[in-house]
Design a protein around this motif. Structure first.
Motif, PDB file in Angstrom:
ATOM      1  N   GLY A 166       2.325  22.938  38.900  1.00 62.00           N
ATOM      2  CA  GLY A 166       2.414  24.135  39.549  1.00 62.00           C
ATOM      3  C   GLY A 166       1.485  24.292  40.779  1.00 62.00           C
ATOM      4  N   LYS A 167       1.233  23.054  41.432  1.00 55.88           N
ATOM      5  CA  LYS A 167       0.161  22.923  42.594  1.00 55.88           C
ATOM      6  C   LYS A 167       1.299  23.722  43.909  1.00 55.88           C
ATOM      7  CE  LYS A 167       0.092  18.478  42.202  1.00 55.88           C
ATOM      8  NZ  LYS A 167       0.863  18.156  41.229  1.00 55.88           N
ATOM      9  N   THR A 168       2.363  22.927  43.814  1.00 51.02           N
ATOM     10  CA  THR A 168       3.460  23.609  44.995  1.00 51.02           C
ATOM     11  C   THR A 168       3.538  24.943  45.179  1.00 51.02           C
ATOM     12  OG1 THR A 168       4.385  21.592  45.326  1.00 51.02           O
ATOM     13  CG2 THR A 168       5.502  23.273  46.171  1.00 51.02           C
ATOM     14  N   THR A 169       3.757  25.333  43.806  1.00 51.68           N
ATOM     15  CA  THR A 169       4.131  26.925  43.352  1.00 51.68           C
ATOM     16  C   THR A 169       2.950  27.772  44.005  1.00 51.68           C
ATOM     17  OG1 THR A 169       5.374  26.017  41.706  1.00 51.68           O
ATOM     18  CG2 THR A 169       4.691  28.454  41.703  1.00 51.68           C
ATOM     19  N   CYS A 170       1.869  27.169  43.645  1.00 51.17           N
ATOM     20  CA  CYS A 170       0.635  28.013  44.148  1.00 51.17           C
ATOM     21  C   CYS A 170       0.717  28.170  45.692  1.00 51.17           C
ATOM     22  CB  CYS A 170      -0.763  26.973  43.864  1.00 51.17           C
ATOM     23  SG  CYS A 170      -1.485  27.346  42.404  1.00 51.17           S
ATOM     24  N   MET A 171       1.002  27.065  46.253  1.00 56.17           N
ATOM     25  CA  MET A 171       1.114  27.028  47.965  1.00 56.17           C
ATOM     26  C   MET A 171       1.964  27.755  48.340  1.00 56.17           C
ATOM     27  SD  MET A 171      -1.231  24.887  48.798  1.00 56.17           S
ATOM     28  CE  MET A 171      -2.251  25.202  47.320  1.00 56.17           C
ATOM     29  N   ASN A 172       3.345  27.922  47.798  1.00 59.71           N
ATOM     30  CA  ASN A 172       4.298  28.749  48.117  1.00 59.71           C
ATOM     31  C   ASN A 172       4.154  30.242  47.990  1.00 59.71           C
ATOM     32  OD1 ASN A 172       5.949  26.414  48.539  1.00 59.71           O
ATOM     33  ND2 ASN A 172       7.180  26.555  46.892  1.00 59.71           N
ATOM     34  N   THR A 173       3.255  30.617  46.829  1.00 58.00           N
ATOM     35  CA  THR A 173       2.741  31.981  46.699  1.00 58.00           C
ATOM     36  C   THR A 173       1.764  32.325  47.698  1.00 58.00           C
ATOM     37  OG1 THR A 173       3.309  31.386  43.931  1.00 58.00           O
ATOM     38  CG2 THR A 173       2.071  33.417  44.690  1.00 58.00           C
ATOM     39  N   ILE A 174       0.855  31.479  47.769  1.00 61.19           N
ATOM     40  CA  ILE A 174      -0.064  32.111  48.782  1.00 61.19           C
ATOM     41  C   ILE A 174       0.571  32.204  50.182  1.00 61.19           C
ATOM     42  CG2 ILE A 174      -1.993  31.173  50.359  1.00 61.19           C
ATOM     43  CD1 ILE A 174      -2.670  29.279  47.767  1.00 61.19           C
ATOM     44  N   MET A 175       1.745  31.183  50.452  1.00 65.66           N
ATOM     45  CA  MET A 175       2.443  31.570  51.883  1.00 65.66           C
ATOM     46  C   MET A 175       3.100  32.656  51.663  1.00 65.66           C
ATOM     47  SD  MET A 175       1.897  29.657  54.439  1.00 65.66           S
ATOM     48  CE  MET A 175       2.262  30.588  55.736  1.00 65.66           C
ATOM     49  N   GLY A 176       3.512  33.126  50.575  1.00 65.13           N
ATOM     50  CA  GLY A 176       4.518  34.314  50.512  1.00 65.13           C
ATOM     51  C   GLY A 176       5.783  33.762  50.487  1.00 65.13           C
ATOM     52  N   PHE A 177       6.298  32.499  50.005  1.00 64.41           N
ATOM     53  CA  PHE A 177       7.649  32.331  49.806  1.00 64.41           C
ATOM     54  C   PHE A 177       8.151  32.773  48.486  1.00 64.41           C
ATOM     55  CE2 PHE A 177       6.711  27.976  52.606  1.00 64.41           C
ATOM     56  CZ  PHE A 177       7.188  28.683  53.535  1.00 64.41           C
ATOM     57  N   LEU A 178       7.045  32.829  47.714  1.00 65.67           N
ATOM     58  CA  LEU A 178       7.335  33.498  46.273  1.00 65.67           C
ATOM     59  C   LEU A 178       6.310  34.559  46.011  1.00 65.67           C
ATOM     60  CD1 LEU A 178       8.775  32.165  43.868  1.00 65.67           C
ATOM     61  CD2 LEU A 178       6.870  31.224  43.087  1.00 65.67           C
ATOM     62  N   LYS A 179       6.901  35.774  45.621  1.00 66.39           N
ATOM     63  CA  LYS A 179       6.199  36.840  45.578  1.00 66.39           C
ATOM     64  C   LYS A 179       5.399  36.861  44.274  1.00 66.39           C
ATOM     65  CE  LYS A 179       7.683  39.055  49.107  1.00 66.39           C
ATOM     66  NZ  LYS A 179       7.158  37.951  50.308  1.00 66.39           N
ATOM     67  N   PRO A 180       4.035  37.111  44.391  1.00 66.41           N
ATOM     68  CA  PRO A 180       3.303  36.866  42.911  1.00 66.41           C
ATOM     69  C   PRO A 180       3.607  38.243  41.871  1.00 66.41           C
ATOM     70  CG  PRO A 180       1.603  37.475  44.478  1.00 66.41           C
ATOM     71  CD  PRO A 180       2.936  37.227  45.223  1.00 66.41           C
ATOM     72  N   LYS A 181       4.044  37.997  40.833  1.00 62.20           N
ATOM     73  CA  LYS A 181       4.279  39.221  39.870  1.00 62.20           C
ATOM     74  C   LYS A 181       2.550  40.181  39.551  1.00 62.20           C
ATOM     75  CE  LYS A 181       8.505  39.609  38.875  1.00 62.20           C
ATOM     76  NZ  LYS A 181       9.151  38.647  38.075  1.00 62.20           N
ATOM     77  N   ARG A 182       1.947  39.340  39.547  1.00 57.57           N
ATOM     78  CA  ARG A 182       0.311  40.021  39.369  1.00 57.57           C
ATOM     79  C   ARG A 182      -0.480  39.130  40.253  1.00 57.57           C
ATOM     80  NH1 ARG A 182       2.733  41.204  34.634  1.00 57.57           N
ATOM     81  NH2 ARG A 182       2.607  39.001  33.733  1.00 57.57           N
ATOM     82  N   GLY A 183      -1.773  39.790  40.207  1.00 57.71           N
ATOM     83  CA  GLY A 183      -2.961  39.112  40.972  1.00 57.71           C
ATOM     84  C   GLY A 183      -3.208  39.436  42.438  1.00 57.71           C
ATOM     85  N   SER A 184      -4.163  38.947  42.787  1.00 53.33           N
ATOM     86  CA  SER A 184      -4.311  39.102  44.361  1.00 53.33           C
ATOM     87  C   SER A 184      -4.834  37.854  45.124  1.00 53.33           C
ATOM     88  CB  SER A 184      -5.550  40.341  44.410  1.00 53.33           C
ATOM     89  OG  SER A 184      -6.749  39.743  44.273  1.00 53.33           O
ATOM     90  N   ILE A 185      -4.445  38.036  46.303  1.00 59.55           N
ATOM     91  CA  ILE A 185      -4.750  36.904  47.293  1.00 59.55           C
ATOM     92  C   ILE A 185      -5.225  37.710  48.329  1.00 59.55           C
ATOM     93  CG2 ILE A 185      -3.474  34.905  48.680  1.00 59.55           C
ATOM     94  CD1 ILE A 185      -1.168  35.272  46.961  1.00 59.55           C
ATOM     95  N   SER A 186      -6.449  37.092  48.722  1.00 61.63           N
ATOM     96  CA  SER A 186      -7.073  37.720  50.182  1.00 61.63           C
ATOM     97  C   SER A 186      -7.768  36.490  50.836  1.00 61.63           C
ATOM     98  CB  SER A 186      -8.193  38.595  49.860  1.00 61.63           C
ATOM     99  OG  SER A 186      -8.816  38.406  48.578  1.00 61.63           O
TER     100      SER A 186
END
Ligand SMILES: Nc1ncnc2c1ncn2[C@@H]1O[C@H](COP(=O)(O)OP(=O)(O)OP(=O)(O)O)[C@@H](O)[C@H]1O
Ligand SMILES: [Mg+2]
Lengths: 244, 288
Positions: free
Chosen positions: A47-67
């Motif tokens: 799930g490493k790339t998925t993390c990167m994609n989520t931080i980058m906004g390619f994938l919208k997180p369903k829950r949680g926060s990124i700052s």
């Protein structure tokens, strides 16, 4: 900047992410401190790339926060996130194949940010860092060798003047001497004070460069700690990352 | 006599190819970037033809007519992109169907406003007399259309290949997600490219007036041709649109002149072959 030092560069808290119905990230949390390098490790498909994609906004997180330095960026559009200063060296490099080397850098250029008094990135500075790219500036990116493409992917991300640089397996598929060169470049960026998240399967390289380590396994962060400590603890590495 | 036939047909083909390039270049760029064929593009062309015919009817200058057609259709295009396509972002099927619906609406409005009778548009007075070269009579207006298309091709080439905006558009065609990831405001590019396509289609309609007239059904006659051009040339490729336009221009004109019964067969056969053997088109790129 003073505020940059006071807050975390990147703070990921309790992220859940899905591809359609498949739940890939489960409450992922980790923190990158300013000027540090966080190694994000994990097996294939962890799930490493998925993390990167989520931080980058390619994938919208369903829950949680990124700052980013205290500013919430979770759920924003990728181009907005990039303009706020998160830049990605993607897995597989993803060059704009039909653009020349120079054009690849040009389209990614962002205004300079007051990033701790460091000089901003310009095309000339990227060409100083990667003289090979300068030689090939008029060539189409699709015609570069794998190593050159990786250099270009790094240069393209730097053109965005990142406050946080995300690097997803920059050593993947490269010859050993190119891997060493990529390692030197990352060390140099870190020495300049660049905050970096480095995803790697090359554990040796990651442990050499990282200050902190987070290990992710099937979408869950299973270990967080100091890189030096993990280097000395074979049990953690063999338990979470398999053979070493 | 025989020579005259070939020369005139060739010129007709080239000038029709030029019109098709004006029509399909923007269509192709928008298709490549947004990944949807704008099925209202033929209606944009027809609307431009009516706008142009109207300006000329009221005594307006021909160039003014083309400008008005470009601006008028450009406004329609921007409204369609901003208010209808944008809210449907991510829903490709919905977007395509909505452009088809819009094309029917435009066609109905045209029928209401301009009636069912064709509007003939005279060429500008200065271009009505044929140009005599070495004993052959060349239709001057068609030559002018060819020049306009070439000027547009050079301008578009410059825009796409020599400017940062053009490089950003190509980056978006290559890998849209990654383009966003490096900070390119892709949704703004959508608007720019869609607007560009609408303006070009509108102006093309006005320029096509003296050759084709403005009539109900012009939209449905032009849209398939634009689709063939883009399938032949490859979506998102300017060079592909250029080459494809002239190929279709020749196939269409010579097909109708020599084998009227087989004209559509001749037109669609190359498209079929390309689809089967080169699905990306002659100059298209593999989908990411
Ligand atoms: N686009 C996608 N659609 C559906 N599932 C996906 C998609 N991309 C990845 N996955 C799944 O999500 C999980 C995590 O994948 P991810 O690419 O994040 O792993 P990774 O840690 O980067 O692996 P690697 O080291 O091989 O790059 C895997 O089970 C993968 O099969
Ligand atoms: Mg990966």
């Amino acid at each position: 900047m003073a505020t940059d030092l006071a807050t975390d560069a990147l703070d990921i808290a309790g992220i859940d992410a899905f591809y359609g119905d498949s739940h890939v990230l489960h409450g992922v949390s980790f923190t990158l401190r300013p000027g540090r390098l966080l190694g994000l490790l994990g097996r294939n498909g962890a799930g490493k790339t998925t993390c990167m994609n989520t931080i980058m906004g390619f994938l919208k997180p369903k829950r949680g926060s990124i700052s980013l330095f205290g500013e919430h960026v979770g759920g924003l559009a990728p181009d907005t996130i990039a303009r706020k200063g998160i830049c990605l060296v993607p897995q597989g490099r993803r060059m704009f194949r039909s653009l020349t080397v120079r054009e690849n850098l040009m389209v990614a250029a962002q205004r300079t940010r007051g990033a701790g008094g460091r000089p901003g990135w310009t095309m000339d500075r990227v060409f100083d860092l990667f003289p090979r790219l300068k030689e090939r500036h008029a060539q189409f990116a699709g015609s570069l060798s794998g190593g050159e493409q990786q250099m270009l992917a790094i240069g393209r991300a730097l053109m965005g003047n990142p406050r946080v640089l995300l690097m997803d397996e920059p050593s993947e598929g490269l010859a050993p001497q190119i891997v060493a060169e990529v390692g030197r470049i990352i060390a140099q960026l870190k020495a300049e004070g660049q905050s970096i998240v480095l995803v790697e399967q090359n554990i040796r390289l990651a442990l050499e460069l990282a200050d902190d380590i987070a290990i992710i396994n099937t979408g869950v962060v299973v270990h967080k700690g100091d890189a030096k400590a993990i280097k000395l603890d074979d049990a953690i590495v063999s338990q979470h990352l398999g053979v070493f | 006599m025989q020579w005259q036939f070939w020369i005139v047909q060739t010129l007709n083909s080239v000038s029709f190819g030029g019109l098709l390039f004006l029509l399909s270049s923007g269509f192709s760029l928008a298709f490549g970037l947004m990944r949807i064929p704008n099925l209202a593009h033929g209606a944009f062309f027809m609307l431009g033809a009516y706008f142009g015919a109207t300006v000329v009817y009221f005594g307006g200058d021909f160039w003014l007519a083309a400008l008005a057609a470009g601006v008028g259709v450009g406004i329609v295009g921007i409204a369609l992109e901003r208010f209808i396509l944008r809210p449907l972002a991510g829903n490709v099927q919905g977007q395509v169907l909505v452009t088809l619906g819009i094309s029917f609406i435009i066609a109905d409005v045209c029928l209401l406003v301009w009636t069912g009778d064709p509007w003939t548009v005279p060429a500008p007075p200065a271009m009505r007399r044929p140009l005599l070269v070495a004993g052959f009579a060349f239709p001057t207006y068609r030559l002018v259309v060819v020049v306009i298309a070439l000027v547009a091709a050079v301008a578009l080439y410059f825009l796409m290949e020599r400017t940062r905006l053009g490089a950003m558009i190509r980056a978006g065609v290559d890998d849209m997600e990654m383009a966003r990831g490096v900070g390119i405001p892709v949704s703004l590019l959508f608007t720019v490219v869609f607007l560009l396509g609408a303006v070009l289609a509108g102006a093309a309609g006005a320029f096509g007036g003296p050759i084709l007239n403005a009539y109900p059904g012009l939209d449905a006659d032009m849209l398939p041709l634009a689709l063939i051009v883009v399938i032949l040339g490859g979506a998102g490729s300017l060079l592909g649109a250029f080459v494809g336009s002239f190929i279709v221009g020749f196939l269409y004109n010579f097909g109708i002149a020599l084998f009227p019964d087989l004209a559509y067969f001749i037109l669609f056969l190359p498209m079929l072959l390309v689809l089967v053997f080169m699905p990306q088109g002659l100059f298209g790129r593999a989908a990411p």
